[in-house]
Structures are given as structure tokens and as C-alpha cells.
Enzyme design. Sequence first.
Site, PDB file in Angstrom:
ATOM      1  N   TYR A 186      -8.856   3.464  -5.054  1.00 52.41           N
ATOM      2  CA  TYR A 186      -7.841   4.417  -5.102  1.00 52.41           C
ATOM      3  C   TYR A 186      -7.711   4.831  -6.717  1.00 52.41           C
ATOM      4  O   TYR A 186      -7.247   5.996  -6.815  1.00 52.41           O
ATOM      5  CB  TYR A 186      -6.426   3.935  -4.802  1.00 52.41           C
ATOM      6  CG  TYR A 186      -6.471   3.211  -3.335  1.00 52.41           C
ATOM      7  CD1 TYR A 186      -6.803   4.189  -2.302  1.00 52.41           C
ATOM      8  CD2 TYR A 186      -6.058   1.881  -3.131  1.00 52.41           C
ATOM      9  CE1 TYR A 186      -6.719   3.647  -1.284  1.00 52.41           C
ATOM     10  CE2 TYR A 186      -6.040   1.476  -1.745  1.00 52.41           C
ATOM     11  CZ  TYR A 186      -6.510   2.449  -0.992  1.00 52.41           C
ATOM     12  OH  TYR A 186      -6.441   1.935   0.358  1.00 52.41           O
ATOM     13  N   GLY A 231      -6.981   5.288   5.063  1.00 60.82           N
ATOM     14  CA  GLY A 231      -6.690   6.052   4.251  1.00 60.82           C
ATOM     15  C   GLY A 231      -6.958   7.567   4.663  1.00 60.82           C
ATOM     16  O   GLY A 231      -7.866   7.958   4.947  1.00 60.82           O
ATOM     17  N   GLU A 260       0.665  -1.299   0.124  1.00 61.02           N
ATOM     18  CA  GLU A 260      -0.103  -0.159  -0.082  1.00 61.02           C
ATOM     19  C   GLU A 260       0.876   1.305   0.094  1.00 61.02           C
ATOM     20  O   GLU A 260       0.324   2.374   0.275  1.00 61.02           O
ATOM     21  CB  GLU A 260      -1.026  -0.004   1.128  1.00 61.02           C
ATOM     22  CG  GLU A 260      -1.911  -1.038   1.113  1.00 61.02           C
ATOM     23  CD  GLU A 260      -2.756  -1.351   2.546  1.00 61.02           C
ATOM     24  OE1 GLU A 260      -3.678  -0.487   2.589  1.00 61.02           O
ATOM     25  OE2 GLU A 260      -2.276  -1.979   3.394  1.00 61.02           O
ATOM     26  N   ASP A 281     -15.599  -1.394   8.555  1.00 57.17           N
ATOM     27  CA  ASP A 281     -16.203  -1.465   7.558  1.00 57.17           C
ATOM     28  C   ASP A 281     -17.237  -2.639   7.652  1.00 57.17           C
ATOM     29  O   ASP A 281     -16.804  -3.569   8.452  1.00 57.17           O
ATOM     30  CB  ASP A 281     -15.129  -2.078   6.542  1.00 57.17           C
ATOM     31  CG  ASP A 281     -14.305  -1.037   5.886  1.00 57.17           C
ATOM     32  OD1 ASP A 281     -14.345   0.136   6.321  1.00 57.17           O
ATOM     33  OD2 ASP A 281     -12.998  -1.235   5.516  1.00 57.17           O
ATOM     34  N   GLU A 286     -13.793  -5.400   9.097  1.00 56.80           N
ATOM     35  CA  GLU A 286     -12.701  -5.275   9.821  1.00 56.80           C
ATOM     36  C   GLU A 286     -12.522  -3.762  10.310  1.00 56.80           C
ATOM     37  O   GLU A 286     -13.494  -3.029   9.860  1.00 56.80           O
ATOM     38  CB  GLU A 286     -11.521  -5.424   8.640  1.00 56.80           C
ATOM     39  CG  GLU A 286     -11.491  -4.498   7.674  1.00 56.80           C
ATOM     40  CD  GLU A 286     -10.257  -4.798   6.824  1.00 56.80           C
ATOM     41  OE1 GLU A 286      -9.438  -5.429   7.137  1.00 56.80           O
ATOM     42  OE2 GLU A 286     -10.546  -4.358   5.626  1.00 56.80           O
ATOM     43  N   ASN A 297      -9.977  -0.700  10.529  1.00 54.37           N
ATOM     44  CA  ASN A 297      -8.825  -0.019   9.876  1.00 54.37           C
ATOM     45  C   ASN A 297      -8.208   1.001  10.962  1.00 54.37           C
ATOM     46  O   ASN A 297      -8.925   1.793  11.202  1.00 54.37           O
ATOM     47  CB  ASN A 297      -9.204   0.898   8.573  1.00 54.37           C
ATOM     48  CG  ASN A 297      -9.533  -0.313   7.825  1.00 54.37           C
ATOM     49  OD1 ASN A 297      -9.122  -0.832   7.066  1.00 54.37           O
ATOM     50  ND2 ASN A 297     -11.120  -0.151   7.571  1.00 54.37           N
ATOM     51  N   ARG A 346     -11.500   3.094  11.509  1.00 51.42           N
ATOM     52  CA  ARG A 346     -12.731   3.238  10.448  1.00 51.42           C
ATOM     53  C   ARG A 346     -13.165   1.742  10.446  1.00 51.42           C
ATOM     54  O   ARG A 346     -12.218   1.130  10.281  1.00 51.42           O
ATOM     55  CB  ARG A 346     -12.299   3.672   9.130  1.00 51.42           C
ATOM     56  CG  ARG A 346     -13.383   4.359   8.267  1.00 51.42           C
ATOM     57  CD  ARG A 346     -13.070   4.351   6.564  1.00 51.42           C
ATOM     58  NE  ARG A 346     -12.972   3.105   5.979  1.00 51.42           N
ATOM     59  CZ  ARG A 346     -11.916   2.792   5.474  1.00 51.42           C
ATOM     60  NH1 ARG A 346     -10.803   3.431   5.361  1.00 51.42           N
ATOM     61  NH2 ARG A 346     -11.757   1.672   4.771  1.00 51.42           N
ATOM     62  N   SER A 402      -6.176  -3.151   1.928  1.00 48.75           N
ATOM     63  CA  SER A 402      -6.632  -2.841   0.590  1.00 48.75           C
ATOM     64  C   SER A 402      -7.012  -3.877  -0.344  1.00 48.75           C
ATOM     65  O   SER A 402      -6.805  -3.826  -1.462  1.00 48.75           O
ATOM     66  CB  SER A 402      -5.637  -1.868   0.080  1.00 48.75           C
ATOM     67  OG  SER A 402      -5.268  -0.462   0.688  1.00 48.75           O
TER      68      SER A 402
END
Length: 314
Positions: free
Chosen positions: A217, A277, A13, A258, A271, A273, A256, A147
Site C-alpha cells: 500500500y 483491493g 484494513e 495469490d 489464499e 481474496n 484474486r 493484508s
Amino acid sequence: MKIAVLYGGTSGEREVSLSTGKGIIKALINKGHEVIEIDFSPERIEEILQLDVDLVFIGLHGRFGEDGKIQGLLDMIGLPYVGSGVLSSALAMDKAKSKQIFSLNGLYTAKSEVYDVSVEEEFASIEKEINDKFSLPFVIKPNQEGSTLGLTIVKEEKQVMEAIQMAAQSDSMILVEDYVKGREMTVPVIGLKGKEHALPVIEIIPKNDYYDFDSKYKPGGSEHIVPAKVEDSMTAQLQEDAVLAHQLLGCDVYSRVDFIINENNEPIILEVNTLPGMTPTSLFPDSAQAVGMSYDDLIQKFVELSGVNKKKKV
């Protein structure tokens, strides 16, 4: 303050982290901080050991950034940093371990199994066991990777071996889980430990079959709807579950979380994070923008929250 920003790194990443780092650096400078920029590599560990700063802002993603290793180093040399500590970072990065914690505490998770793929001669028996235990379609991915790198949605049995081999390139353990069809949601969490709150829920509508690397991305790869157009009760549950997941792993300052809302209208947690990002167009800043918080103000808020929590992290 004098703040070092670690970004770039050596994981898959790296390119995303370079963009995250540039955004963080610009925001910190705009807020009047003195910034030391470090494109981090484990081979140049001396750069970290010699740092003389008030705070370290970690803009790394993936291995040697998000997995607790750099946090452990900073703890040992007594440098405070933004974000989660060693244990919470490592737990969040280990998808199998974090899913066990979530399931034990009442959060919905997809059925999954973890397999050791460190010995290639055992791939055939692993393939057979996967086919025996899982019904198509299902997901094979590295247990510790970000990612969606190395991830395959297996729709035919003939794909299994190739999916195992691809995931095994990124990790010695792979995770196999039921494929959950539904609406993709993510929920940013921010705040001091015990006082966290969730920001607006975001619905992600990927242009591809799922929210893969390109969807995340590449320009136009996905659409973000903020706030997500779901029932008030679902919004409340997603935000409550996100804060609970953040707290269960012991995360700090921000994360964050998900989810996928499945066909039974259940929020399945995917998951957490710990270093999401943070480019100016990333999901977390998008959600903050919806409540009137600019990107620069968001980065400054992280710094302020970390300033209160300067005790050593565990």
C-alpha cells in the site's frame, strides 16, 4: 441503478478500504449510477437495514466485510450485492479451512498447522510444539486476517513466542506454515458462476523481504509486472489453478488468487481474496488494464455480472 457502496469499516484494513471505496464510488458515478456512500460500522447497522437501493457494492476489507458477516445481513434483508456470498467469503477468510479444500483437490499448498491461542497460559506449550514440528524459517500469522497483518516470518527460535503473541492479537486461531521462497504471483478471476476466466497473471516484486502491508500500500512498495514473465505453460497452470480455487470455494463475480512459484517451479497457492483491493492502482485493475479494460469499465462489469445473479446467495 441506485447503488450503495459500503467502505471503510472497522478492520485493520480500514485505510485501504477507504481508498477502495472512493475509487468504486467515482467509477460508478462516471458510469451514470446514483451512489449512496456508507462508511460502514457494525454500531450503525440501521443504515444498512434502511437502505432502499438496487444493489450493494461491498468495498470493505477484512473483518465484518470479507468474512461473510455483512453478506449474511444483506441476504436476510433481501438486498443483492456484488461478489461472493456468505459461505465462500467465510471459507476464503479462514486460511486453514481453504487450504484443506485446495489440498484435497490437487492444488499445491505449504505444510501448515492451526493452533487455538484463546488461552494465553497455553502459549508456552504451543511454542514448543511449533518448534518441534517446523524447521526454520516458517510463518506465523492470524488464521483470519488480511493484508499480512499480524504476520511474522520466523527466522530464529527466539522469535516464536513474540510471533504467537502478535498473531493472537488479531485472532483466536493462528496458522503456522512452511515459509515458501520464490516468485510471488497473483491471478484475478472474473465471470458468472461456471463461466469464470482468469485475467493476465501479475508478478509482484516487493521492495521488502516479502509482500507485506507496506509493500502493498505504500507508494513504490512493490513493482507489478503484467503480464508476468513466466513460461506459457506456467501461465496456463496459474490461471487454471486460480479459476479452480475460485470455484472450489464457491466464489461469485470476482476474486484474486495469490501464489508463490517455489524453487521446484511449483505454484503454491496462498489464499483467495474475495474482496481484493480495488483502488485504481491495485493489482486487479492493473491486470484488467493489460487486456484493455479501464478501471471504470471493470467496476461496471462487476455490476453487470451481479445484475444477472440477483438470486439470493448462500
